[in-house]
Design an enzyme around this catalytic site. Structure first.
Site, PDB file in Angstrom:
ATOM      1  N   HIS A   1     -10.231   1.530   0.401  1.00  0.00           N
ATOM      2  CA  HIS A   1     -10.623   0.611   1.470  1.00  0.00           C
ATOM      3  C   HIS A   1     -12.136   0.400   1.545  1.00  0.00           C
ATOM      4  CE1 HIS A   1      -6.477   1.256   2.747  1.00  0.00           C
ATOM      5  NE2 HIS A   1      -6.611   0.241   3.556  1.00  0.00           N
TER       6      HIS A   1
ATOM      7  N   GLU B   1       0.820  -1.215   0.000  1.00  0.00           N
ATOM      8  CA  GLU B   1       0.000   0.000   0.000  1.00  0.00           C
ATOM      9  C   GLU B   1       0.852   1.261   0.000  1.00  0.00           C
ATOM     10  OE1 GLU B   1      -2.762  -0.275   3.218  1.00  0.00           O
ATOM     11  OE2 GLU B   1      -3.882  -1.928   2.313  1.00  0.00           O
TER      12      GLU B   1
END
Length: 302
Positions: free
Chosen positions: A192, A159
């Site tokens: 997310h 990420e």
């Protein structure tokens, strides 16, 4: 003559330290960042599996997917950055890989992030859970637990590489550093939201899934601000990577555990919660001063 030569030398070095990065169109940088976010999230769902996200098979397949994305993501920086910037700086440096200021980027942001968790760390010390960090069996079990590896290694590694090391260099070529810090976390937070679909597939009610998703979007975006700030200020990939790993390990404060403490420990913990947060806010611009990390590339606008 010596003074004149010194002034000439300064005149040749100062522009490099103060001039803005070469610019690229906003649509180009934002468009690339959006595509990167879509590719990253999409890679998690390319596999046809009936298992949930915590099943070892699902985790292993997602490891393979995000690893491929990590190979693709730098190509966006290489092909869509300003040609002048690519000629001016080594490509690894744009991604936050460089030697100058490396040990500072490892130690200082790590300690700064730990300071933010002064309260939870105190509570853990009262529970003596900190002793497990000195237990070989704890580390052996953790390194053999694929969920632990996902949360502490692969998630921060992938990420931060995609959303910081590869997005930030593009966004910083279209916006000022502070604006870039507030833009890139939005991609991180939205990325997310795919967990909403996962919860719905597990039978969670829509209202509950939306509330959890909104809460997760909020705190991941807030962390994204911090992480992007670390990258822009230090110019190092390792700084947000370690901060991400620490935050994933500590998680959100366990309020229930806090209120199970004795009164005086509870008071001390609450004070440390506030002192840790206040100290983190105060020290954040000081501890990330770009000169500490020899960062003359990304944070050149005060």
């Amino acid at each position: 003559m010596d003074n004149m030569s010194e002034m000439a030398a300064e005149s040749t070095t100062l522009p490099h330290m103060t001039e803005a990065l070469p610019q690229i169109p906003v649509l180009q940088s934002v468009g690339c960042s959006f595509v990167l976010a879509v590719i990253y999230v999409g890679s998690l769902y390319v596999w046809n599996t009936k298992h949930n996200r915590d099943h070892p098979t699902t985790i292993k397949r997602r490891f393979a997917s995000v690893s491929c994305v990590m190979l693709i993501a730098p190509l966006f920086v290489y092909f869509f950055s300003s040609p002048e910037l690519l000629q001016q700086e080594p490509f690894p440096k744009l991604l936050g890989f460089r030697w100058h200021g490396l040990w500072q980027a490892i130690v200082i942001p790590y300690l700064l992030t730990a300071l933010l968790y002064a309260g939870p760390i105190f509570v853990n010390m009262q529970n003596e859970s900190w002793r497990s960090y000195f237990d070989v069996d704890y580390w052996r079990g953790s390194l053999g637990n694929i969920i632990w590896i996902r949360n502490h290694v692969m998630a921060p590694l992938s990420e931060e590489f995609v959303f910081r090391a590869c997005m930030m260099p593009l966004i910083l070529q279209s916006f000022t550093p502070l604006t870039a810090v507030f833009i890139t976390p939005l991609f991180f937070g939205v990325a997310h939201l795919h967990h909403i679909a996962e919860r719905l597939s597990l039978g969670v009610k829509l209202s509950a899934a939306l509330m959890i998703g909104l809460f997760q979007f909020t705190y991941t975006t807030l962390f994204g601000f911090y992480s992007a700030y670390l990258f822009a200020r230090t110019g190092h990939y390792i700084a947000p990577l370690l901060a991400h790993a620490v935050c994933n390990h500590m998680g959100l404060p366990d309020v229930q555990d806090l209120w199970q403490q004795d009164l005086w420990r509870r008071v001390v913990a609450c004070i440390l919660y506030l002192v840790g947060l206040a100290s983190w806010i105060y020290l954040l611009p000081i501890a990330t001063e770009p000169s500490l990390y020899d960062n003359k590339l990304y944070w050149n606008v005060k």
